[in-house]
Design a protein around this motif. Structure first.
Motif, PDB file in Angstrom:
ATOM      1  N   LEU A  96       0.828  -1.205   0.000  1.00  0.00           N
ATOM      2  CA  LEU A  96       0.000   0.000   0.000  1.00  0.00           C
ATOM      3  C   LEU A  96       0.871   1.268   0.000  1.00  0.00           C
ATOM      4  O   LEU A  96       0.554   2.251  -0.665  1.00  0.00           O
ATOM      5  CB  LEU A  96      -0.922  -0.003   1.229  1.00  0.00           C
ATOM      6  N   LEU A  97       1.969   1.224   0.775  1.00  0.00           N
ATOM      7  CA  LEU A  97       2.864   2.384   0.810  1.00  0.00           C
ATOM      8  C   LEU A  97       3.491   2.655  -0.548  1.00  0.00           C
ATOM      9  O   LEU A  97       3.577   3.790  -1.016  1.00  0.00           O
ATOM     10  CB  LEU A  97       3.958   2.144   1.860  1.00  0.00           C
ATOM     11  N   VAL A  98       3.935   1.560  -1.202  1.00  0.00           N
ATOM     12  CA  VAL A  98       4.535   1.716  -2.543  1.00  0.00           C
ATOM     13  C   VAL A  98       3.528   2.281  -3.514  1.00  0.00           C
ATOM     14  O   VAL A  98       3.796   3.189  -4.293  1.00  0.00           O
ATOM     15  CB  VAL A  98       5.087   0.362  -3.028  1.00  0.00           C
ATOM     16  N   PHE A  99       2.311   1.702  -3.501  1.00  0.00           N
ATOM     17  CA  PHE A  99       1.297   2.163  -4.443  1.00  0.00           C
ATOM     18  C   PHE A  99       0.894   3.602  -4.179  1.00  0.00           C
ATOM     19  O   PHE A  99       0.602   4.356  -5.093  1.00  0.00           O
ATOM     20  CB  PHE A  99       0.063   1.259  -4.392  1.00  0.00           C
ATOM     21  N   SER A 100       0.880   3.966  -2.876  1.00  0.00           N
ATOM     22  CA  SER A 100       0.478   5.344  -2.573  1.00  0.00           C
ATOM     23  C   SER A 100       1.497   6.356  -3.107  1.00  0.00           C
ATOM     24  O   SER A 100       1.142   7.413  -3.580  1.00  0.00           O
ATOM     25  CB  SER A 100       0.313   5.517  -1.064  1.00  0.00           C
ATOM     26  N   HIS A 101       2.804   6.033  -3.036  1.00  0.00           N
ATOM     27  CA  HIS A 101       3.835   6.940  -3.578  1.00  0.00           C
ATOM     28  C   HIS A 101       3.929   6.853  -5.093  1.00  0.00           C
ATOM     29  O   HIS A 101       4.089   7.835  -5.778  1.00  0.00           O
ATOM     30  CB  HIS A 101       5.212   6.620  -2.972  1.00  0.00           C
ATOM     31  N   GLY A 102       3.892   5.679  -5.637  1.00  0.00           N
ATOM     32  CA  GLY A 102       4.027   5.513  -7.095  1.00  0.00           C
ATOM     33  C   GLY A 102       2.818   5.980  -7.841  1.00  0.00           C
ATOM     34  O   GLY A 102       2.873   6.313  -9.008  1.00  0.00           O
ATOM     35  N   GLY A 103       1.691   6.019  -7.207  1.00  0.00           N
ATOM     36  CA  GLY A 103       0.482   6.388  -7.926  1.00  0.00           C
ATOM     37  C   GLY A 103       0.249   7.868  -8.018  1.00  0.00           C
ATOM     38  O   GLY A 103      -0.708   8.307  -8.639  1.00  0.00           O
ATOM     39  N   ARG A 104       1.140   8.638  -7.313  1.00  0.00           N
ATOM     40  CA  ARG A 104       0.970  10.087  -7.432  1.00  0.00           C
ATOM     41  C   ARG A 104       1.259  10.542  -8.851  1.00  0.00           C
ATOM     42  O   ARG A 104       2.296  10.233  -9.406  1.00  0.00           O
ATOM     43  CB  ARG A 104       1.917  10.811  -6.468  1.00  0.00           C
ATOM     44  N   SER A 105       0.403  11.329  -9.434  1.00  0.00           N
ATOM     45  CA  SER A 105       0.560  11.778 -10.826  1.00  0.00           C
ATOM     46  C   SER A 105       1.512  12.952 -10.881  1.00  0.00           C
ATOM     47  O   SER A 105       1.484  13.818 -10.027  1.00  0.00           O
ATOM     48  CB  SER A 105      -0.793  12.180 -11.413  1.00  0.00           C
ATOM     49  N   GLN A 106       2.423  12.909 -11.836  1.00  0.00           N
ATOM     50  CA  GLN A 106       3.355  14.013 -12.070  1.00  0.00           C
ATOM     51  C   GLN A 106       2.629  15.150 -12.787  1.00  0.00           C
ATOM     52  O   GLN A 106       1.686  14.912 -13.554  1.00  0.00           O
ATOM     53  CB  GLN A 106       4.541  13.544 -12.943  1.00  0.00           C
ATOM     54  N   PRO A 107       3.093  16.399 -12.561  1.00  0.00           N
ATOM     55  CA  PRO A 107       2.441  17.505 -13.277  1.00  0.00           C
ATOM     56  C   PRO A 107       2.625  17.357 -14.774  1.00  0.00           C
ATOM     57  O   PRO A 107       3.682  16.999 -15.248  1.00  0.00           O
ATOM     58  CB  PRO A 107       3.185  18.747 -12.761  1.00  0.00           C
ATOM     59  N   VAL A 108       1.603  17.581 -15.486  1.00  0.00           N
ATOM     60  CA  VAL A 108       1.592  17.413 -16.936  1.00  0.00           C
ATOM     61  C   VAL A 108       1.460  18.777 -17.590  1.00  0.00           C
ATOM     62  O   VAL A 108       0.825  19.675 -17.044  1.00  0.00           O
ATOM     63  CB  VAL A 108       0.407  16.501 -17.370  1.00  0.00           C
ATOM     64  N   ALA A 109       2.157  18.923 -18.714  1.00  0.00           N
ATOM     65  CA  ALA A 109       2.059  20.187 -19.445  1.00  0.00           C
ATOM     66  C   ALA A 109       0.624  20.438 -19.822  1.00  0.00           C
ATOM     67  O   ALA A 109      -0.070  19.540 -20.287  1.00  0.00           O
ATOM     68  CB  ALA A 109       2.930  20.141 -20.699  1.00  0.00           C
ATOM     69  N   GLN A 110       0.210  21.646 -19.568  1.00  0.00           N
ATOM     70  CA  GLN A 110      -1.169  21.967 -19.866  1.00  0.00           C
ATOM     71  C   GLN A 110      -1.373  21.963 -21.369  1.00  0.00           C
ATOM     72  O   GLN A 110      -0.507  22.310 -22.138  1.00  0.00           O
ATOM     73  CB  GLN A 110      -1.486  23.361 -19.316  1.00  0.00           C
ATOM     74  N   SER A 111      -2.504  21.591 -21.755  1.00  0.00           N
ATOM     75  CA  SER A 111      -2.851  21.572 -23.170  1.00  0.00           C
ATOM     76  C   SER A 111      -4.285  22.019 -23.292  1.00  0.00           C
ATOM     77  O   SER A 111      -5.030  22.076 -22.306  1.00  0.00           O
ATOM     78  CB  SER A 111      -2.665  20.161 -23.754  1.00  0.00           C
ATOM     79  N   GLY A 112      -4.632  22.268 -24.493  1.00  0.00           N
ATOM     80  CA  GLY A 112      -6.017  22.634 -24.727  1.00  0.00           C
ATOM     81  C   GLY A 112      -6.253  24.107 -24.469  1.00  0.00           C
ATOM     82  O   GLY A 112      -5.354  24.937 -24.537  1.00  0.00           O
ATOM     83  N   PRO A 113      -7.462  24.499 -24.127  1.00  0.00           N
ATOM     84  CA  PRO A 113      -7.820  25.924 -23.978  1.00  0.00           C
ATOM     85  C   PRO A 113      -7.013  26.626 -22.913  1.00  0.00           C
ATOM     86  O   PRO A 113      -6.618  27.768 -23.072  1.00  0.00           O
ATOM     87  CB  PRO A 113      -9.317  25.866 -23.623  1.00  0.00           C
ATOM     88  N   SER A 114      -6.741  25.941 -21.771  1.00  0.00           N
ATOM     89  CA  SER A 114      -5.990  26.621 -20.704  1.00  0.00           C
ATOM     90  C   SER A 114      -4.582  26.974 -21.156  1.00  0.00           C
ATOM     91  O   SER A 114      -4.066  28.045 -20.856  1.00  0.00           O
ATOM     92  CB  SER A 114      -5.943  25.726 -19.458  1.00  0.00           C
ATOM     93  N   ALA A 115      -3.903  26.056 -21.875  1.00  0.00           N
ATOM     94  CA  ALA A 115      -2.553  26.344 -22.381  1.00  0.00           C
ATOM     95  C   ALA A 115      -2.582  27.478 -23.387  1.00  0.00           C
ATOM     96  O   ALA A 115      -1.698  28.323 -23.414  1.00  0.00           O
ATOM     97  CB  ALA A 115      -1.962  25.085 -23.021  1.00  0.00           C
ATOM     98  N   GLN A 116      -3.605  27.503 -24.242  1.00  0.00           N
ATOM     99  CA  GLN A 116      -3.717  28.572 -25.231  1.00  0.00           C
ATOM    100  C   GLN A 116      -3.876  29.933 -24.547  1.00  0.00           C
ATOM    101  O   GLN A 116      -3.296  30.932 -24.943  1.00  0.00           O
ATOM    102  CB  GLN A 116      -4.913  28.298 -26.163  1.00  0.00           C
ATOM    103  N   ARG A 117      -4.688  29.932 -23.443  1.00  0.00           N
ATOM    104  CA  ARG A 117      -4.868  31.192 -22.713  1.00  0.00           C
ATOM    105  C   ARG A 117      -3.557  31.662 -22.096  1.00  0.00           C
ATOM    106  O   ARG A 117      -3.251  32.842 -22.062  1.00  0.00           O
ATOM    107  CB  ARG A 117      -5.950  31.007 -21.632  1.00  0.00           C
ATOM    108  N   GLU A 118      -2.773  30.701 -21.576  1.00  0.00           N
ATOM    109  CA  GLU A 118      -1.489  31.070 -20.985  1.00  0.00           C
ATOM    110  C   GLU A 118      -0.545  31.662 -22.043  1.00  0.00           C
ATOM    111  O   GLU A 118       0.134  32.667 -21.807  1.00  0.00           O
ATOM    112  CB  GLU A 118      -0.846  29.839 -20.348  1.00  0.00           C
ATOM    113  N   ASP A 119      -0.513  31.032 -23.259  1.00  0.00           N
ATOM    114  CA  ASP A 119       0.326  31.562 -24.347  1.00  0.00           C
ATOM    115  C   ASP A 119      -0.122  32.966 -24.729  1.00  0.00           C
ATOM    116  O   ASP A 119       0.694  33.848 -25.008  1.00  0.00           O
ATOM    117  CB  ASP A 119       0.258  30.643 -25.571  1.00  0.00           C
ATOM    118  N   ASP A 120      -1.444  33.173 -24.767  1.00  0.00           N
ATOM    119  CA  ASP A 120      -1.942  34.503 -25.124  1.00  0.00           C
ATOM    120  C   ASP A 120      -1.512  35.535 -24.103  1.00  0.00           C
ATOM    121  O   ASP A 120      -1.173  36.674 -24.445  1.00  0.00           O
ATOM    122  CB  ASP A 120      -3.473  34.477 -25.228  1.00  0.00           C
TER     123      ASP A 120
END
Length: 273
Positions: free
Chosen positions: A45-69
């Motif tokens: 359970l300890l291993v799965f709890s640490h390994g299952g944390r999601s890494q930050p992913v580059a934003q895409s879609g409308p939010s990324a476009q707004r940031e570029d703007d």
């Protein structure tokens, strides 16, 4: 077998104790297995709890476009601000005046400063070389002799032609550009004295049939007209200097040119060696 006061025959008591020991051993083993199982499950359970944390992913879609703007809009505002700061109010030093340079946003091209260098002024043309007089001539007479020689050189004529022309001018005017009271117009033109031979003017004392007064009072033009007449004389190159000169001038003193030949040759040797 005699019975035991504590619980029956001894063999029965030993059997019961054996069974109780087996039960206790199985219970201990089960407890140990349970502890190990819980430990393994906890570790997993300890291993799965640490390994299952999601890494930050580059934003895409409308939010990324707004940031570029937003980023592009910030760069445009910064660029406009730089242009406004370039117009420095009167009395305040600008970046270019103080030798500094305004910072520019990343990715913004900085225009190159204008080329303020000026072309070096053209050097004045060298003054014509003044040739010192020879044979007792004055500087003004030598200047006219040089003009006669240079005019013949422009026409690609041989040195013999220069000797004939200078001997003629020495006899006619002693290398002076003479006006004539009988030709009033000549008095209003640059001259070096006044002659009185009929209506003759200039270095070669040429008459109106040779050209206009202005042409004959111009030393270079008068020399050109003399050379034009000389080259029309057949065999002038083989003639004596005085004969060639007389053929062109048709003078009342045909042999008078001979006495100037030596000086004419000295002048030509100096001007056109």
């Amino acid at each position: 077998m005699p019975a035991d006061r504590n619980g029956g025959p001894r063999h029965l008591r030993r059997e019961r104790r054996g069974r109780h020991s087996a039960v206790r051993w199985h219970l201990g083993l089960s407890s140990a297995c349970a502890v190990i199982a819980f430990a393994v499950i906890g570790a997993l359970l300890l291993v799965f709890s640490h390994g299952g944390r999601s890494q930050p992913v580059a934003q895409s879609g409308p939010s990324a476009q707004r940031e570029d703007d937003r980023v592009a809009d910030a760069e445009r505002r910064a660029s406009r601000g730089e242009q406004r700061t370039g117009d420095t109010p009167s009395g305040q030093p600008s970046a270019s005046a103080s030798g500094g340079q305004q910072p520019s946003p990343a990715g913004t091209a900085v225009p190159a400063p204008p080329n303020t260098t000026t072309a070096a002024p053209a050097k004045p043309a060298p003054a014509p070389t003044v040739i010192a007089p020879v044979g007792g001539l004055t500087q003004a007479e030598m200047k006219n002799a040089v003009t006669i020689v240079r005019t013949g050189q422009e026409q690609k004529l041989p040195n013999r032609a220069y000797v004939v022309a200078i001997a003629t001018a020495l006899q006619e005017s002693h290398l002076h550009n003479l006006a004539n009271p009988n030709v009033p117009e000549s008095l209003n033109l640059p001259n070096e004295g006044v002659g009185s031979d009929h209506d003759s003017v200039g270095l070669f004392q040429q008459r109106p049939s040779w050209g206009t007064v202005a042409e004959l009072m111009n030393p270079a033009e008068a020399a050109r007209r003399f050379y034009a007449a000389l080259v029309k004389v057949d065999g002038w190159e083989q003639m004596a200097v005085t004969v060639a000169a007389q053929t062109v001038q048709v003078s009342a003193y045909p042999d008078a040119y001979a006495k100037w030949q030596a000086l004419a040759e000295q002048v030509v040797a100096t001007v056109a060696p």
